[in-house]
Design an enzyme around this catalytic site. Structure first.
Site, PDB file in Angstrom:
ATOM      1  N   SER A  98       0.821  -1.212   0.000  1.00 14.00           N
ATOM      2  CA  SER A  98       0.000   0.000   0.000  1.00 14.00           C
ATOM      3  C   SER A  98       0.860   1.268   0.000  1.00 14.00           C
ATOM      4  CB  SER A  98      -0.899   0.017   1.240  1.00 14.00           C
ATOM      5  OG  SER A  98      -1.633  -1.175   1.335  1.00 14.00           O
TER       6      SER A  98
HETATM    7  N1  SAH Z   1      -0.874  -3.724   3.628  1.00 18.82           N
HETATM    8  C1  SAH Z   1      -0.373  -4.704   2.692  1.00 18.82           C
HETATM    9  C2  SAH Z   1      -1.343  -4.786   1.533  1.00 18.82           C
HETATM   10  C3  SAH Z   1      -1.283  -6.075   0.834  1.00 18.82           C
HETATM   11  S1  SAH Z   1      -2.461  -6.203  -0.479  1.00 18.82           S
HETATM   12  C4  SAH Z   1       0.988  -4.208   2.219  1.00 18.82           C
HETATM   13  O1  SAH Z   1       1.208  -2.999   2.291  1.00 18.82           O
HETATM   14  O2  SAH Z   1       1.798  -5.005   1.760  1.00 18.82           O
HETATM   15  C5  SAH Z   1      -3.760  -7.093   0.316  1.00 18.82           C
HETATM   16  C6  SAH Z   1      -3.450  -8.506   0.694  1.00 18.82           C
HETATM   17  O3  SAH Z   1      -4.671  -9.103   1.130  1.00 18.82           O
HETATM   18  C7  SAH Z   1      -2.925  -9.383  -0.449  1.00 18.82           C
HETATM   19  O4  SAH Z   1      -1.678  -9.909  -0.083  1.00 18.82           O
HETATM   20  C8  SAH Z   1      -3.998 -10.493  -0.565  1.00 18.82           C
HETATM   21  O5  SAH Z   1      -3.436 -11.751  -0.883  1.00 18.82           O
HETATM   22  C9  SAH Z   1      -4.603 -10.487   0.821  1.00 18.82           C
HETATM   23  N2  SAH Z   1      -5.944 -11.069   0.924  1.00 18.82           N
HETATM   24  C10 SAH Z   1      -6.998 -10.936   0.078  1.00 18.82           C
HETATM   25  N3  SAH Z   1      -8.055 -11.646   0.560  1.00 18.82           N
HETATM   26  C11 SAH Z   1      -7.643 -12.221   1.723  1.00 18.82           C
HETATM   27  C12 SAH Z   1      -8.278 -13.057   2.693  1.00 18.82           C
HETATM   28  N4  SAH Z   1      -9.552 -13.440   2.589  1.00 18.82           N
HETATM   29  N5  SAH Z   1      -7.557 -13.441   3.766  1.00 18.82           N
HETATM   30  C13 SAH Z   1      -6.267 -13.068   3.930  1.00 18.82           C
HETATM   31  N6  SAH Z   1      -5.616 -12.288   3.053  1.00 18.82           N
HETATM   32  C14 SAH Z   1      -6.297 -11.851   1.968  1.00 18.82           C
END
Ligand code: SAH
Length: 217
Positions: free
Chosen positions: A65
């Site tokens: 993000s």
């Molecule tokens: N704050 C993180 C954002 C990652 S993007 C950063 O800055 O790196 C969002 C993440 O949510 C992705 O890695 C995706 O795989 C995960 N995600 C999506 N649905 C999910 C679920 N049901 N349970 C756990 N993770 C999930």
């Protein structure tokens, strides 16, 4: 200039140019963003963009993000450092490190990710940086983590059409959830659980996240 010095400089500049001048003011949040090395959580081939004012691609088609969004979500939770916090979507682990930094040794942090590859990479980086208190879980975060509920705060890093009911149930009364609501166009919402059990919606900002994929929507 030594590489580590220039990263420190870029991080300081990010805090000044992207965060404080846009209204981020919580000292715990600012201190955490000033300290956590974002360059460690960005894929090596785009590391020179670590302090861009943008989300960046990571493995598995996901994103790390934008710093401003990480700061806004962290600030919205109003943490003092003593809370039990659940994060959904570990991704790169950057937001996890920020929360771990804010919570220190007095709070407790769980983070769930559905992609094992991402969780493995994030786990290695968090351990390397000494964030050993974050408890990482592989699984479907839309169902929450009932074994350790209730939580004081829940942070969703993936967008959902509405707040997953299991997460709402696992939040204590007075607790807060920050969540991107919507599909293509999303609103970052802060929901606070009132005594009546209904949500008080406290903020609304446009944002863009990858979708939450799970059974509990
Ligand atoms: N704050 C993180 C954002 C990652 S993007 C950063 O800055 O790196 C969002 C993440 O949510 C992705 O890695 C995706 O795989 C995960 N995600 C999506 N649905 C999910 C679920 N049901 N349970 C756990 N993770 C999930």
């Amino acid at each position: 200039m030594a590489k580590s010095l220039s990263w420190d400089y870029l991080r300081e500049r990010m805090v000044a140019d992207q965060l404080t001048c846009r209204g981020i003011s919580d000292p715990l949040v600012i201190a955490a963003l000033r300290k956590v090395p974002r360059e460690i959580f960005v894929p090596e081939e785009i590391r020179d963009r670590a302090y861009d004012d943008a989300a960046l691609p990571i493995a598995c088609g996901q994103t790390i993000s934008q710093p401003l969004i990480v700061a806004m979500m962290s600030e919205a939770l109003g943490l003092t450092g003593r809370e039990r916090v659940l994060e959904i979507g570990t991704g790169s682990g950057y937001q996890t490190a920020i929360l771990a930094e804010i919570l220190g040794t007095q709070g407790a942090l769980w983070s769930i990710e559905r992609h094992a590859d991402l969780l493995r990479t994030a786990s290695g980086k968090l351990l390397h940086l000494g964030y050993t208190s974050a408890r990482l879980r592989i699984g479907d975060g839309s169902l929450g983590l009932p074994d350790y509920a209730p939580y004081d705060a829940v942070l969703l890093a993936a967008a959902a059409p509405r707040c997953p009911p299991a997460l709402w149930e696992q939040l204590r009364v007075g607790g807060r959830i920050v969540i991107p609501i919507g599909q293509q166009h999303q609103q970052l919402q802060l929901l606070e659980k009132q005594k009546s059990g209904s949500p008080l919606i406290r903020s609304n900002v446009s944002c863009r996240f990858v979708p939450l994929i799970g059974e509990g929507l």
